[in-house]
Design an enzyme around this catalytic site. Structure first.
Site, mmCIF file in Angstrom:
data_model
loop_
_atom_site.group_PDB
_atom_site.id
_atom_site.type_symbol
_atom_site.label_atom_id
_atom_site.label_comp_id
_atom_site.label_asym_id
_atom_site.label_seq_id
_atom_site.Cartn_x
_atom_site.Cartn_y
_atom_site.Cartn_z
ATOM 1 C CG ASP A 119 -0.215 -0.026 2.537
ATOM 2 O OD1 ASP A 119 1.038 -0.023 2.528
ATOM 3 O OD2 ASP A 119 -0.887 -0.063 3.580
ATOM 4 N NE ARG B 99 15.976 5.582 4.516
ATOM 5 C CZ ARG B 99 15.716 4.299 4.303
ATOM 6 N NH1 ARG B 99 15.746 3.421 5.296
ATOM 7 N NH2 ARG B 99 15.412 3.866 3.112
ATOM 8 C CG ASP C 137 16.449 -5.590 -0.550
ATOM 9 O OD1 ASP C 137 16.874 -6.729 -0.294
ATOM 10 O OD2 ASP C 137 15.399 -5.143 -0.071
HETATM 11 P P1 AMP Z 1 12.077 -4.076 3.305
HETATM 12 O O1 AMP Z 1 12.071 -5.515 3.687
HETATM 13 O O2 AMP Z 1 11.333 -3.207 4.275
HETATM 14 O O3 AMP Z 1 13.453 -3.571 3.049
HETATM 15 O O4 AMP Z 1 11.239 -3.960 1.963
HETATM 16 C C1 AMP Z 1 11.453 -4.822 0.866
HETATM 17 C C2 AMP Z 1 10.733 -4.311 -0.350
HETATM 18 O O5 AMP Z 1 9.327 -4.236 -0.129
HETATM 19 C C3 AMP Z 1 11.136 -2.929 -0.810
HETATM 20 O O6 AMP Z 1 11.129 -2.931 -2.194
HETATM 21 C C4 AMP Z 1 10.079 -2.057 -0.239
HETATM 22 O O7 AMP Z 1 9.943 -0.838 -0.937
HETATM 23 C C5 AMP Z 1 8.843 -2.931 -0.386
HETATM 24 N N1 AMP Z 1 7.807 -2.589 0.576
HETATM 25 C C6 AMP Z 1 7.839 -2.775 1.905
HETATM 26 N N2 AMP Z 1 6.702 -2.337 2.487
HETATM 27 C C7 AMP Z 1 5.901 -1.858 1.502
HETATM 28 C C8 AMP Z 1 4.594 -1.284 1.453
HETATM 29 N N3 AMP Z 1 3.869 -1.092 2.553
HETATM 30 N N4 AMP Z 1 4.119 -0.921 0.244
HETATM 31 C C9 AMP Z 1 4.847 -1.106 -0.865
HETATM 32 N N5 AMP Z 1 6.063 -1.641 -0.887
HETATM 33 C C10 AMP Z 1 6.609 -2.019 0.274
HETATM 34 MG MG MG Z 2 14.581 -2.324 2.377
#
Ligand code: AMP
Ligand code: MG
Length: 469
Positions: free
Chosen positions: A117, A168, A240
Site C-alpha cells: 500500500d 530519512r 537491498d
Molecule cells: P524491506 O524488507 O522493508 O526492506 O522492503 C522490501 C521491499 O518491499 C522494498 O522494495 C520495499 O519498498 C517494499 N515494501 C515494503 N513495504 C511496503 C509497502 N507497505 N508498500 C509497498 N512496498 C513495500
Molecule cells: Mg529495504
C-alpha cells in the site's frame, strides 16, 4: 520565513531507467511528531519554524521547491533468494542537500509497490527515528532521522493502525541491490554510470572498480564489527538493505539484545536464523560477493577480475575479525591488541552466554568493578577477572576511561521502544521525547535515566520484532 531546502538532484540526472519519477501521495491530516532541527541546520535547511508547513512537506502532502521526487529501482537477494523487482515501494527520494539524500518513507505507492500500500504505520516510523539516532550517538555510521509525521489516516495491517511518514537522511540510498538490478538487466553501460556516481559520491580516492569494491568492503567490515560491539542485530541483511556507503540502513525488525546470546534472532520472518547476531559477519561477506559479481562485466579481463575480486572477498572475514578484536579489546580496557587478548575476550563472552548476562550492563559494569553482579558463575568470573587484571597492568592508557568511552550505559532497549510506540499511538509523545533525550548521550549515566538501563523483566521481554510494513 518559509522552508527552504537547497536541493541538488544528481540522482534525477542519471539515466531514467534507474528510477521512476514519482510524487508522494498527500495525506489527510499531517501532524509533525518529531523534527531534528540540528540535523536540518547541518544540511543547510532554513525556515523551519512553521510546524504546519514542516508537516505538509515531510508527510509528502506538499512537494518543496526544487525537489524532483523519484522512486529508485533496485533488486536484491531476500533471505538468499533472488528477487529481480524490488525498488522503492513506499518511499520517494525528494533530492539531495549538502550531498545527503532526503527521502520520505511511507509516502504512498510507486511503480515498485507490487501488492503493498506504499504506507507505513507509526510504530516502524518512530522505531526507526529512535534507533537510527541512537546509532548515530553511539558513533556508528547510519542513516539519520529528520522528521516523523502522523498522517491522520489509518493503515491496515492485522488491524487499522495510525499511519506515519518518516523522513530519512542518508549519504545515499545506493544499495548492493541497485548494482544487482542493472547487472540482471545486462546493462553494462548503466553499471559503469552507477559505479562512477558511487565513486564520486562515496569513495573519491578509488582509482578503479577494484579499488571501489575494496573500499565498500572495508566500510562494511568496520560497520558490521561496530554493530557486534554494541549487540545490534539488523534483522534483514538482504542485499537491498545493504548500502554502498557503509551506513546502517533500513531499520525494520532490528533490535539490540539484552541478554547475550550469539544465536539471538528477533525478526518474526527470520525463521532459520540467517540473520542471527553471530551470523552477521558471515552474511556481509556473502553480500559483498554479490556486489563483486555485478562488477565483473565492467572489467576488461573477466577471469582476472574474478580472481582479484575473490581475493578481496575472501580476505574480508580477516578484516571484520580484526575490527571486532580491536573493538572488544577496548570494551575490556585495552587499546593495543596483544597475543592472548582474543582468548580473554572469548572467555568473558562464553561466561556471559552461559549466564545470559546482560550484554550492555556487563561491559558497562567492568570499569566500576561490579560486573560480578551480572554473572551467576562467580568462581569462574573471579578467575577471569584475575587474568584480566594482570593483563590490565601492562595497559599504557587509562583502562577505565577507555571502557567508559566504548561501553554505552544506554541503548534503545526493545521493551522501551514498544512502550514508547504504545504511548505514541495514544497521543502521548513523552516517552519518545525522554528516550531521545537519554539516547543522545549514551556514554554518560545521568541518574534521571537510570531506569532506562534496566533489562526487561520477564513480563516486559520482547521476543519478536516485525518488519516495517
Ligand atoms: P524491506 O524488507 O522493508 O526492506 O522492503 C522490501 C521491499 O518491499 C522494498 O522494495 C520495499 O519498498 C517494499 N515494501 C515494503 N513495504 C511496503 C509497502 N507497505 N508498500 C509497498 N512496498 C513495500
Ligand atoms: Mg529495504
Amino acid at each position: 520565513m518559509s522552508l527552504n531546502i537547497p536541493f541538488q538532484n544528481t540522482y534525477a540526472r542519471l539515466p531514467d531507467r534507474f528510477f521512476a519519477k514519482q510524487a508522494p501521495t498527500p495525506v489527510r491530516a499531517p501532524k509533525l511528531l518529531a523534527f531534528n532541527a540540528p540535523l536540518a541546520a547541518s544540511l543547510g535547511i532554513t525556515g523551519t519554524d512553521d510546524d504546519a508547513q514542516l508537516a505538509q512537506v515531510f508527510s509528502g502532502s506538499a512537494v518543496p521547491d526544487g525537489a524532483e521526487p523519484l522512486a529508485q529501482l533496485y533488486s536484491g537477494h531476500q533471505f538468499g533468494n533472488w528477487n529481480p523487482q524490488l525498488g522503492d515501494g513506499r518511499a520517494v527520494l525528494l533530492g539531495e542537500t549538502n550531498g545527503y539524500d532526503i527521502q520520505l518513507k511511507g509516502s504512498g505507492t510507486t511503480p515498485y509497490s507490487r501488492r503493498g500500500d506504499g504506507r507505513s504505520w507509526l510504530g516502524p516510523v518512530l522505531r526507526e527515528y529512535v534507533v537510527s539516532e541512537a546509532m548515530h550517538a553511539l558513533g556508528i555510521p547510519t542513516t539519520r532521522a529528520l522528521a516523523a509525521v502522523s498522517t491522520g489516516e489509518d493503515v491496515f495491517r492485522e488491524r487499522p493502525m495510525p499511519g506515519g511518514v518518516m523522513t530519512r537522511v542518508a549519504s545515499s540510498h545506493i544499495r548492493v541491490g541497485t548494482f544487482q538490478a542493472l547487472y540482471a538487466r545486462k546493462d553494462v553501460e548503466g553499471l559503469e554510470t552507477l559505479v562512477n556516481f558511487a565513486i564520486n559520491r562515496h569513495y573519491p580516492d578509488a582509482q578503479s572498480v577494484t579499488e571501489f569494491l575494496a573500499s565498500v568492503i572495508a566500510a562494511q567490515a568496520e560497520l558490521i564489527a561496530r554493530w557486534m560491539s554494541v549487540g545490534f542485530i539488523h534483522g534483514v541483511m538482504n542485499t537491498d538493505n545493504c548500502a554502498i556507503s557503509g551506513e546502517t540502513i533500513d531499520y525494520g525488525p532490528c533490535a539490540f539484545m539484552d541478554a547475550y546470546n550469539p544465536m539471538q534472532v528477533f525478526s518474526s520472518i527470520d525463521r532459520h536464523g540467517r540473520y542471527a547476531y553471530d551470523n552477521q559477519p558471515g552474511i556481509i561477506v556473502w553480500n559483498m560477493a554479490q556486489l563483486a559479481t555485478t562488477l565483473v562485466p565492467l572489467m576488461p579481463d573477466g577471469e582476472a577480475a574474478v580472481q582479484s575480486f575473490s581475493a578481496l572477498v575472501h580476505d574480508m572475514p580477516n578484516q571484520i575479525a580484526a575490527h571486532q578484536t580491536r573493538l572488544f579489546a577496548a570494551k575490556i580496557g585495552l587499546t593495543e591488541v596483544r597475543q592472548g587478548d582474543q582468548t580473554l575476550i572469548d572467555d568473558l563472552l562464553d561466561l556471559m552466554t552461559k549466564d545470559g548476562a546482560d550484554f550492555t550492563n556487563t561491559f558497562r559494569a567492568l570499569p566500576a568493578g561490579s560486573a560480578m553482579d551480572q554473572i551467576a558463575d562467580r568462581d569462574t568470573f573471579a578467575a577471569w577477572e584475575r587474568r584480566w587484571s594482570d593483563r590490565l597492568q601492562t595497559e599504557p592508557q587509562n583502562p577505565q576511561a577507555t571502557m567508559r568511552a566504548t561501553n554505552p550505559a544506554l541503548i534503545p532497549r526493545n521493551h522501551r521502544i514498544e512502550e514508547m510506540i504504545g504511548a505514541a499511538i495514544e497521543g502521548d509523545m513523552a516517552p519518545f521525547e525522554r528516550l531521545m533525550a537519554a539516547l543522545a548521550t549514551p556514554f554518560s549515566d545521568p541518574a534521571e535515566f537510570s531506569d532506562l538501563t534496566r533489562p526487561p523483566l520477564e513480563t516486559e521481554r520482547v521476543h519478536q520484532t516485525f518488519c516495517g510494513t
